[in-house]
Design an enzyme around this catalytic site. Structure first.
Site, mmCIF file in Angstrom:
data_model
loop_
_atom_site.group_PDB
_atom_site.id
_atom_site.type_symbol
_atom_site.label_atom_id
_atom_site.label_comp_id
_atom_site.label_asym_id
_atom_site.label_seq_id
_atom_site.Cartn_x
_atom_site.Cartn_y
_atom_site.Cartn_z
ATOM 1 N N CYS A 156 0.840 -1.191 0.000
ATOM 2 C CA CYS A 156 0.000 0.000 0.000
ATOM 3 C C CYS A 156 0.878 1.245 0.000
ATOM 4 O O CYS A 156 2.101 1.169 0.087
ATOM 5 C CB CYS A 156 -0.941 0.017 1.204
ATOM 6 S SG CYS A 156 -0.072 0.142 2.786
ATOM 7 N N ASP A 197 10.124 29.049 -32.048
ATOM 8 C CA ASP A 197 11.278 29.359 -32.886
ATOM 9 C C ASP A 197 10.883 29.111 -34.344
ATOM 10 O O ASP A 197 10.082 28.217 -34.629
ATOM 11 C CB ASP A 197 12.445 28.458 -32.486
ATOM 12 C CG ASP A 197 13.600 28.547 -33.458
ATOM 13 O OD1 ASP A 197 14.133 29.649 -33.629
ATOM 14 O OD2 ASP A 197 13.950 27.512 -34.061
ATOM 15 N N CYS A 234 3.155 1.698 2.948
ATOM 16 C CA CYS A 234 4.402 0.937 2.847
ATOM 17 C C CYS A 234 5.456 1.761 2.112
ATOM 18 O O CYS A 234 6.610 1.849 2.539
ATOM 19 C CB CYS A 234 4.177 -0.370 2.083
ATOM 20 S SG CYS A 234 3.055 -1.538 2.863
#
Length: 710
Positions: free
Chosen positions: A20, A419, A23
């Site tokens: 989870c 550009d 953890c």
């Protein structure tokens, strides 16, 4: 001696035993306690990305993870530049689930339908539920015990407490002959639903990484190498820089290289998302994993292994998927304290109901429901699943997102600076017009001017020569050629003293001392640039053309593609200053460029997008890389990034909302533990399913080949 983490490099560790988000947060805290270490743990990929100072051994990092109650080992990087993600085998999980389903069905039927009950049915329920709780749920309980040894609690702790409490309470009721309900079906059903959810979640997690795995699998596995004039088929790992290799019709190009012999068209769609093959011949570069459409090519390898374009793409995507957004970091902090808080709430719920005079059965049911419903899995999956699917889909479409923090910037930009050369235009000159003078004919002008310019290396000269040859055929030879720096070229062609002068984009052709024509050249506008500008406008962005060319040239290009704002005559340093000026006026600015001179402006911009057809330095300075040279990819990149960000926010909202709404309902006794288990699994699956919708993102470039459809 241990492996030493080199300065400035990352260490990737594969972590086993996480179940989870809490953890992951615990592992991250443990790693960050090591002096000088900065770590980020991804619950979805089950990997830790660790930045270490000199002298920190991998064993020390592994030890920190083991101290938190988990195991770890260095993640393996494959030859394509990506890391192998851990995929837990489904076999044992499927077997335990099969046993659980077979035994749980009769337990549920006996518990829910009174007509099926018989004398001693509760003992039968005990016999059926016990293997489900202790055999099928063994992985959950083992994880809980492992965490408890290190004094920590995680999601499996809640499941273990809930199912064992339901089973133990029922055994006590049965053995003591108490007049109370048993909950064998709750213990069995919760265990079964958790296993179903984990199996579905594992499949969904694998699908979320399908895009990048499919990308890595694009590379060739063997290659036909030319040795002493003979072809020899070798594993791709045996190919070295400088080797000549053969690419037949329909075959993959083994690695990045330069065509030495042969002509063909190469399908680059799997890397760029563009379905139109590109013609190649001697001297042209080709990219590994692209497909030779027809003809036989002999290619000299220039990059191999982790240095190839495919490997760099995989590495960028891998890097992006290991990051965390600010919102996910908040979710991690919440989940770290979530499990202990839920245990406190469950105990308070039990005590509160008992103090309020409720039956022990009702109080117990509410407390178990709190334990079962409050799973932080959805919080842990919210960002990584969306990020993995979004970045993987982007890689298929030729769009590389550097990290989750980039997503937030795409939402805020209002101005996009483009550009001109190589971005809006092709970056190559073409002949745009011929105006004959003093009675000269067009064919004579092109033949004589083209012959002189054919000896020149100037881009304008090459454009004139190419156009002349295409229109008049083979050009005559030139004698006494002279290059006139800054002004043009001259030479003798067919007995005429020909001079071609260049100034401000206009070319004057003279021979025998008299002007004969004026030629106009221009940098060809990419055919997709107008569509790209239109798409950017629809996103609410204001496009600005930025170039060092003259204003007249810039405005002509701007009119052709539909740009109203033009900044012309700007030096490379001036481009950065223009970006700063726009930012100082309150604009949040994105910049799209491809050249070395664009790198400072890309870095200065709030969001930098580099065309992958450009230079490495520009790509390194950018936040988003467009593998394609098609400007529409910029719109796709921004669109995909924004969609991914929206998905992450939706996931986090529903993950938080689910727990905020569900825990009070459970504590109030309004949620059956069985329904709670189903809802908990559904919340995680919703987050993963919502993320998987990103695989259907199409973008502005409507024609997407089958190879890249998710």
């Amino acid at each position: 001696m241990g492996y030493q983490a080199a300065p400035g490099r990352e260490v990737r560790l594969q972590i086993d035993g996480m179940h989870c988000a809490s953890c992951a947060a615990r592992v991250e805290r443990g790693l960050n306690r090591v002096a000088g270490v900065s770590a980020s743990v991804n619950y979805l990929t089950e990997q830790a990305t660790v930045r270490c100072p000199p002298g920190v051994a991998v064993e020390e990092l592994v030890g920190a993870i083991e101290s938190a109650g988990y195991s770890a080992h260095p993640a393996v990087r494959d030859h394509d530049g990506g890391h192998h993600h851990h995929d837990e085998p489904d076999g044992p999980l499927r077997r335990r689930l099969a046993v659980a389903v077979v035994l749980t069905v009769p337990v549920v039927l006996l518990g829910m339908i009174s007509a099926l009950r018989f004398s001693g049915w509760e003992w039968a329920s005990l016999a059926l539920a016990t293997p489900v709780v202790f055999y099928s749920g063994w992985g959950i309980h083992r994880s809980t015990v492992g965490s408890a040894r290190h004094g920590v609690a995680q999601m499996d702790t809640l499941i273990t407490l809930g199912t064992l409490a339901a089973w133990s309470w029922s055994v006590v009721v049965l053995l003591a002959g108490l007049d109370a309900d048993t909950y064998f079906e709750v213990a069995a059903v919760v265990t079964t639903l958790i296993l179903v959810g984990r199996l579905l979640e594992a499949g969904a997690k694998r699908r979320s990484g399908d895009a990048i795995r499919r990308l890595l699998e694009l590379g060739a596995h063997d290659v036909r190498v030319l040795r002493d004039g003979r072809e020899e088929r070798l594993p791709i790992e045996a190919l070295a820089v400088g080797d000549l290799f053969v690419v037949g019709p329909g075959e993959k190009v083994a690695t990045d290289g330069v065509v030495e012999d042969g002509r063909s068209a190469v399908d680059r769609s799997m890397l760029t998302g563009e379905p139109v093959p590109v013609d190649v011949g001697p001297g042209d570069g080709v990219t590994g994993a692209t497909v030779n459409a027809h003809g036989r090519l002999i290619v000299r390898a220039t990059r191999i292994g982790a240095d190839t374009a495919l490997a760099r793409i995989a590495a960028l995507v891998d890097e992006a998927q290991s990051g965390k957004s600010p919102a996910q970091r908040l979710a991690d902090r919440v989940s770290a304290i979530f499990v202990p808080a839920v245990m406190v709430v469950a105990v308070a719920t039990l005590a509160g109901w008992l103090l309020a005079g409720a039956s022990a059965s009702a109080a117990f049911t509410a407390a178990v429901a709190v334990l079962i419903i409050a799973c932080p899995c959805a919080l842990g999956l919210a960002t990584p699943t969306a990020l993995m699917v979004g970045t993987g889909r982007g890689a298929q479409l030729g769009v590389l997102i550097r990290g989750p923090e980039i997503l937030e910037r795409t939402r805020r930009i209002g101005t996009i600076v483009l550009d001109k050369t190589g971005t809006v235009t092709e970056g190559r000159m073409e002949l745009a017009g011929v105006t004959p003078l003093n009675g000269a004919g067009r064919a004579d002008v092109l033949r004589l001017a083209g012959a002189v310019e054919a000896a020149s290396e100037h881009p304008i000269g090459r454009a004139v020569a190419a156009a002349a040859q295409a229109e008049t055929g083979e050009l005559p030879p030139v004698r006494d050629f002279q290059n006139l720096p800054g002004s043009g070229v001259r030479g003798t062609v067919e007995g005429h003293a020909v001079e071609v002068g260049r100034a401000d984009g206009a070319i004057t052709v003279s021979w025998d001392g008299e002007p004969r024509a004026q030629l106009a050249v221009r940098d060809a506008v990419k055919p997709t640039s107008a569509d790209a500008v239109s798409a950017l406008r629809r996103m609410g962005l204001v496009p600005v053309l930025l170039t060092g060319d003259s204003r007249a040239t810039a405005e002509a290009v701007a009119r052709e593609v539909g740009i109203e704002h033009v900044i012309a005559g700007v030096s490379p340093a001036g481009k950065t200053e223009e970006i700063r000026r726009l930012q100082a006026s309150g604009e949040v600015v994105a910049m799209v460029g491809d050249g070395v001179n664009d790198a400072p402006a890309l870095a200065q911009a709030d969001l930098g997008l580099a065309m992958g057809t450009g230079t490495d330095v520009a790509i390194e300075a950018s936040d988003l890389t467009l593998v394609s040279g098609d400007l529409r990819a910029a719109a796709d990149a921004i669109g995909l990034a924004r969609r991914t960000l929206r998905t992450i926010r939706a996931n986090l909202f529903w993950a938080f909302a689910y727990n905020v709404a569900a825990i009070p309902l459970a504590a109030a006794g309004l949620l059956n533990p069985v329904i709670a288990a189903a809802a908990m699994a559904a919340s995680s699956l919703f987050v993963v399913g919502n993320s998987l919708r990103l695989r259907r993102f199409r973008g502005v470039r409507a024609a997407v080949p089958e190879e890249v459809r998710a």
